[in-house]
Scaffold this motif. Structure first.
Motif, mmCIF file in Angstrom:
data_model
loop_
_atom_site.group_PDB
_atom_site.id
_atom_site.type_symbol
_atom_site.label_atom_id
_atom_site.label_comp_id
_atom_site.label_asym_id
_atom_site.label_seq_id
_atom_site.Cartn_x
_atom_site.Cartn_y
_atom_site.Cartn_z
ATOM 1 N N SER A 84 0.822 -1.212 0.000
ATOM 2 C CA SER A 84 0.000 0.000 0.000
ATOM 3 C C SER A 84 0.856 1.262 0.000
ATOM 4 C CB SER A 84 -0.936 -0.011 1.214
ATOM 5 O OG SER A 84 -1.639 1.200 1.316
ATOM 6 N N ILE A 85 1.831 1.317 0.937
ATOM 7 C CA ILE A 85 2.639 2.543 1.016
ATOM 8 C C ILE A 85 3.585 2.655 -0.180
ATOM 9 C CG2 ILE A 85 2.472 2.662 3.522
ATOM 10 C CD1 ILE A 85 5.261 1.519 3.733
ATOM 11 N N LYS A 86 4.004 1.513 -0.720
ATOM 12 C CA LYS A 86 4.859 1.574 -1.920
ATOM 13 C C LYS A 86 4.077 2.175 -3.089
ATOM 14 C CE LYS A 86 7.827 -1.283 -4.864
ATOM 15 N NZ LYS A 86 8.341 -2.654 -5.105
ATOM 16 N N ASP A 87 2.809 1.725 -3.240
ATOM 17 C CA ASP A 87 1.973 2.293 -4.303
ATOM 18 C C ASP A 87 1.774 3.792 -4.105
ATOM 19 O OD1 ASP A 87 1.739 -0.183 -5.455
ATOM 20 O OD2 ASP A 87 -0.228 -0.627 -4.574
ATOM 21 N N ARG A 88 1.591 4.203 -2.854
ATOM 22 C CA ARG A 88 1.413 5.624 -2.555
ATOM 23 C C ARG A 88 2.650 6.442 -2.976
ATOM 24 N NH1 ARG A 88 -3.525 8.012 -1.370
ATOM 25 N NH2 ARG A 88 -4.773 6.609 -0.079
ATOM 26 N N GLY A 130 -2.145 9.909 7.060
ATOM 27 C CA GLY A 130 -1.173 9.631 6.020
ATOM 28 C C GLY A 130 -0.735 10.905 5.304
ATOM 29 N N TYR A 131 0.564 10.996 5.003
ATOM 30 C CA TYR A 131 1.103 12.174 4.325
ATOM 31 C C TYR A 131 2.414 11.792 3.635
ATOM 32 C CZ TYR A 131 4.083 12.198 8.466
ATOM 33 O OH TYR A 131 4.952 11.833 9.458
ATOM 34 N N TYR A 132 2.886 12.667 2.748
ATOM 35 C CA TYR A 132 4.174 12.466 2.079
ATOM 36 C C TYR A 132 5.225 13.351 2.746
ATOM 37 C CZ TYR A 132 1.515 10.228 -1.658
ATOM 38 O OH TYR A 132 0.706 9.395 -2.377
ATOM 39 N N PHE A 133 6.451 12.825 2.817
ATOM 40 C CA PHE A 133 7.563 13.629 3.323
ATOM 41 C C PHE A 133 8.720 13.556 2.320
ATOM 42 C CE2 PHE A 133 7.866 9.432 5.336
ATOM 43 C CZ PHE A 133 9.143 9.033 4.969
ATOM 44 N N ILE A 134 9.589 14.547 2.410
ATOM 45 C CA ILE A 134 10.777 14.610 1.540
ATOM 46 C C ILE A 134 11.986 14.880 2.427
ATOM 47 C CG2 ILE A 134 11.911 15.791 -0.359
ATOM 48 C CD1 ILE A 134 9.159 16.558 -1.431
ATOM 49 N N ASP A 135 13.050 14.051 2.271
ATOM 50 C CA ASP A 135 14.302 14.223 3.008
ATOM 51 C C ASP A 135 15.449 14.320 2.006
ATOM 52 O OD1 ASP A 135 12.546 13.679 5.019
ATOM 53 O OD2 ASP A 135 13.960 12.484 6.179
ATOM 54 N N ASP A 136 16.461 15.161 2.348
ATOM 55 C CA ASP A 136 17.610 15.261 1.435
ATOM 56 C C ASP A 136 18.778 14.450 1.983
ATOM 57 O OD1 ASP A 136 18.871 16.742 3.401
ATOM 58 O OD2 ASP A 136 18.542 18.678 2.428
ATOM 59 N N ILE A 137 19.891 14.470 1.249
ATOM 60 C CA ILE A 137 21.047 13.626 1.573
ATOM 61 C C ILE A 137 21.741 14.055 2.855
ATOM 62 C CG2 ILE A 137 22.754 14.965 0.259
ATOM 63 C CD1 ILE A 137 23.807 12.185 -0.744
ATOM 64 N N HIS A 189 0.372 12.413 15.033
ATOM 65 C CA HIS A 189 0.076 13.841 15.160
ATOM 66 C C HIS A 189 -0.643 14.118 16.485
ATOM 67 C CE1 HIS A 189 -0.578 17.902 13.995
ATOM 68 N NE2 HIS A 189 -1.897 17.783 13.854
ATOM 69 N N LYS A 190 -0.076 15.040 17.287
ATOM 70 C CA LYS A 190 -0.644 15.423 18.588
ATOM 71 C C LYS A 190 -0.740 14.242 19.549
ATOM 72 C CE LYS A 190 -3.376 19.288 16.776
ATOM 73 N NZ LYS A 190 -4.718 19.890 16.681
ATOM 74 N N ASP A 191 0.202 13.357 19.459
ATOM 75 C CA ASP A 191 0.231 12.186 20.356
ATOM 76 C C ASP A 191 1.665 11.986 20.822
ATOM 77 O OD1 ASP A 191 -0.045 9.839 21.711
ATOM 78 O OD2 ASP A 191 -1.293 8.876 20.201
ATOM 79 N N LYS A 192 1.843 11.905 22.129
ATOM 80 C CA LYS A 192 3.182 11.784 22.687
ATOM 81 C C LYS A 192 3.697 10.342 22.691
ATOM 82 C CE LYS A 192 2.771 15.835 25.694
ATOM 83 N NZ LYS A 192 2.852 16.326 27.091
ATOM 84 N N LYS A 193 2.852 9.408 22.370
ATOM 85 C CA LYS A 193 3.253 8.001 22.372
ATOM 86 C C LYS A 193 3.791 7.599 21.005
ATOM 87 C CE LYS A 193 1.465 3.342 23.201
ATOM 88 N NZ LYS A 193 0.263 2.531 23.515
ATOM 89 N N ALA A 194 4.887 6.809 20.994
ATOM 90 C CA ALA A 194 5.480 6.339 19.742
ATOM 91 C C ALA A 194 4.859 5.010 19.332
ATOM 92 C CB ALA A 194 6.985 6.187 19.901
ATOM 93 N N TYR A 195 4.613 4.852 18.028
ATOM 94 C CA TYR A 195 3.991 3.643 17.496
ATOM 95 C C TYR A 195 4.870 3.061 16.388
ATOM 96 C CZ TYR A 195 -0.200 5.449 19.803
ATOM 97 O OH TYR A 195 -1.099 5.917 20.724
ATOM 98 N N LYS A 196 4.780 1.762 16.227
ATOM 99 C CA LYS A 196 5.530 1.087 15.173
ATOM 100 C C LYS A 196 5.031 1.563 13.813
ATOM 101 C CE LYS A 196 6.793 -3.482 13.420
ATOM 102 N NZ LYS A 196 6.600 -4.951 13.577
ATOM 103 N N LYS A 197 5.974 1.931 12.952
ATOM 104 C CA LYS A 197 5.613 2.495 11.652
ATOM 105 C C LYS A 197 6.510 1.895 10.572
ATOM 106 C CE LYS A 197 4.627 6.968 9.456
ATOM 107 N NZ LYS A 197 4.625 8.433 9.650
ATOM 108 N N ILE A 198 5.921 1.584 9.445
ATOM 109 C CA ILE A 198 6.687 1.098 8.293
ATOM 110 C C ILE A 198 6.645 2.189 7.220
ATOM 111 C CG2 ILE A 198 6.815 -0.627 6.474
ATOM 112 C CD1 ILE A 198 5.648 -2.641 8.388
ATOM 113 N N SER A 199 7.818 2.564 6.713
ATOM 114 C CA SER A 199 7.902 3.609 5.706
ATOM 115 C C SER A 199 8.591 3.086 4.447
ATOM 116 C CB SER A 199 8.674 4.816 6.240
ATOM 117 O OG SER A 199 7.917 5.496 7.222
ATOM 118 N N PHE A 200 8.319 3.763 3.344
ATOM 119 C CA PHE A 200 8.947 3.433 2.072
ATOM 120 C C PHE A 200 9.510 4.725 1.464
ATOM 121 C CE2 PHE A 200 8.782 2.913 -2.593
ATOM 122 C CZ PHE A 200 9.624 1.810 -2.723
#
Length: 628
Positions: A84-88, A130-137, A189-200
């Motif tokens: 799903s996230i790869k398609d996104r 869900g949202y898109y992010f951009i990171d540089d080198i 967003h607006k939550d102090k607790k960390a959750y397991k997340k998978i990113s692509f």
């Protein structure tokens, strides 16, 4: 032999054989009936055993099929999430590429990048998370629409909640000009607790950056569960057969009765009788699987209480109780068909016996008549000789006189009018003598009013406790404590009770009204114990603290503490050491239920020795723990 004896003997010969035939026929019929009944009971028992065995296999197979389906979905959840996230990301990469190609000849790279950021930053999906992010080198977050505080920040040394530097994986992906998955723990967003997340991440060459997105495993799994339950709720087999699913907190997730869905068995008055059975099912589910037999009220389609056998299987990863069952009264339908078959056979047997008996009776009747005629003629030849030889014996019977019968004896019953008269006179006399004083009357009505108000409050407590319309709000524990004291302060002052606070400002989300209810219950419990003591120094202490992401509220008094034998019972329903006119034992029980089940916290009590103003005291300390 006289004529009378001759007639008797003739009748015996004439009718004995037919009568014997009738008796034998009746005996055979009765024997057939007993055999039929025996066969029916054996067939009934056999049919019931077969019914239970077959239906156990059916519900076992249905539950196993659903379990395997759920297990397959669960095992493929992460794979589906990655796809799903790869398609996104591929969609976002395509959008960015189109924007770049469209504007590269007319706009500067900075202008194009700004357009790309605005376009991708405006795309929010997955119900707002869900949202898109951009990171540089260099590890700089070039786009972060939901957490703007991170945007344009150097996160190259940033670590997640478990100390993992996932930004290095992003930088590596850019250097390799490729794409990759990563798993880390991030904040919603607006939550102090960390959750397991998978990113692509996918490399975007024009700007030497990666475009990426991610999804929290728990959120994706939640959506998967909804789809799974939507499918399971549609499953029907053999007409009314269905799968039921509850979580370990007894929330109904799947059931044939739509009104149960989303409801908790603890809050459903029609299911209170069922809680012990649900606890047993939960135990079976936690241990693996097994059959469980119980009585279910209101069988679907009827209002009957019916014995039911269910196969229970646990999905411990999701904390689900999966089950399906069958009602044992359903085998009565099969039994009725078998009963008709056996009755038809029995009727057939009776018809055959009746026909055979009739033929035998008619045949034997003719034979006996013929024989009796022969004997009658023979008797006539010897009649005179027999009469001469026979001596007539005369016998006299003496009749015993009977006594007179005692006729109807009437018994009259009278109402105890004298007792009623005496009671009425006593009441009148009591009033005339002024025994029922106004003071006694007003004290009694005051006590009744207080008891009624207390019962009314208990009813309101229950109403609030089960009220399904509850929402969390952000509170300051200091404000809640002050509000509680404000509600009870007046009556405490009249009883010379001092409330001493040591509270800090701690903000967190919780159910404010329910927490307020718990604090009042505990304070009132302390008040009731303090007023039993003659000591003029009556204290209640309230302290708050924040420890290990938990809000602690300690409430203790100097009332002498709780007897050791009662410490383990104070949270049991209807347990009280007070007079029944003022205590029901519901308050602390409800407080424990609210903290543990509604606020996901814990409520404990112990005896506490302390010193205040150079004086040593002992009292009961209640400790409330609420996670934030």
């Amino acid at each position: 032999m006289n004529y009378q004896s001759e007639q008797i003997l003739t009748k015996i010969i004439r009718y004995s054989l037919p009568l014997l035939t009738i008796i034998i026929s009746i005996f055979i019929t009765f024997a057939l009936y007993l055999e039929h009944k025996k066969n029916y009971e054996l067939e009934k028992q056999k049919l019931r055993q077969t019914f239970i065995k077959q239906n156990k296999k059916v519900v076992f197979d249905e539950v196993q099929r659903v379990y395997e389906y759920i297990n397959f979905i669960k095992e493929t959840t992460e794979k589906q999430l990655k796809e799903s996230i790869k398609d996104r990301v591929y969609e976002a990469h395509k959008i960015a590429t189109l924007l770049y190609e469209k504007n590269k000849n007319t706009k500067s790279k900075e202008e194009i990048f700004k357009i790309i950021k605005q376009t991708l930053g405006s795309i929010i999906f997955n119900e707002g998370r869900g949202y898109y992010f951009i990171d540089d080198i260099n590890g700089i977050k070039r786009l972060q629409p939901l957490n703007k505080e991170y945007e344009n920040k150097d996160l190259s040394n940033f670590k997640d909640a478990h100390g993992y530097n996932f930004v290095k994986k992003i930088i590596k992906t850019i250097k390799n000009k490729t794409e990759s998955f990563d798993t880390y723990y991030w904040y919603k967003h607006k939550d102090k607790k960390a959750y397991k997340k998978i990113s692509f991440y996918k490399y975007f060459a024009p700007y030497n950056v990666v475009i990426g997105t991610g999804e929290y495993v728990a959120d994706f799994e939640k959506n998967v569960k909804k789809k799974v339950l939507a499918y399971i709720n549609r499953i029907r087999y053999f007409g009314e057969g269905y799968i039921f699913i509850l979580d370990y907190n007894f929330n109904y997730l799947s059931h044939i009765k739509k009104e149960y869905l989303g409801k908790n068995a603890h809050k459903n008055d029609s299911l209170n009788y069922f809680l012990n059975d649900l606890k047993n099912m939960k135990k079976i589910a936690q241990e693996g699987e097994g059959f469980y037999t119980y009585v279910q009220k209101h069988k679907p389609g009827t209002n009957k209480s019916v014995k039911k056998t269910s196969f229970i299987k646990g999905m411990n990863q999701w904390k689900w109780i999966i089950g399906s069952g069958f009602y044992e009264d359903d085998f009565q339908l099969d039994l009725k068909e078998k009963e008709k078959e056996l009755n038809a056979q029995f009727v057939k047997y009776l018809e055959n016996v009746a026909i055979l008996s009739s033929i035998l009776i008619i045949l034997l009747l003719f034979i006996s008549i013929y024989v009796s005629k022969l004997l009658e003629n023979k008797f006539k030849e010897y009649k005179e000789e027999i009469e001469k030889q026979q001596n007539v014996l005369a016998q006299q019977s003496k009749m015993a006189s009977m006594g007179e019968m005692i006729a109807n004896i009437a018994h009259q019953w009278r109402q105890p009018l004298s007792v009623i008269s005496t009671a009425a006179t006593g009441i009148s006399f009591q009033k005339e003598m002024g025994i029922l004083s106004d003071e006694e009357f007003y004290n009694s009505t005051k006590k009744i009013n207080e008891s009624s108000q207390y019962l009314s409050k208990t009813i309101d407590d229950f109403k609030n406790f089960f009220n399904p319309n509850k929402s969390e709000v952000r509170i300051d524990i200091k404000d809640v404590v002050n509000k509680t004291i404000k509600l009870v302060d007046a009556q405490y002052k009249t009883k010379n009770i001092k409330i001493i606070k040591d509270v800090n400002c701690i903000n967190f989300f919780t159910l404010e009204n329910e927490l307020l209810q718990v604090l009042i219950n505990i304070l009132n419990n302390a008040r009731d114990e303090l007023i039993k003591r003659d000591d003029l120094n009556r204290y209640i202490f309230i302290e708050t603290a924040l420890e290990e992401e938990k809000v602690l509220v300690k409430i203790y008094d100097n009332a002498g503490g709780i007897k050791e034998k009662n410490l383990q019972k104070v949270f049991e329903p209807y347990f009280t050491t007070k007079d029944k006119s003022i205590g029901t034992g519901i308050g602390l029980y409800m407080s424990h239920e609210i903290i543990c089940k509604h606020l996901n916290g814990n409520l404990t009590v112990n005896n506490y020795n302390f010193t205040y103003n150079d004086v040593e005291y002992t009292g009961a300390m209640f400790i409330i723990e609420i996670p934030i």
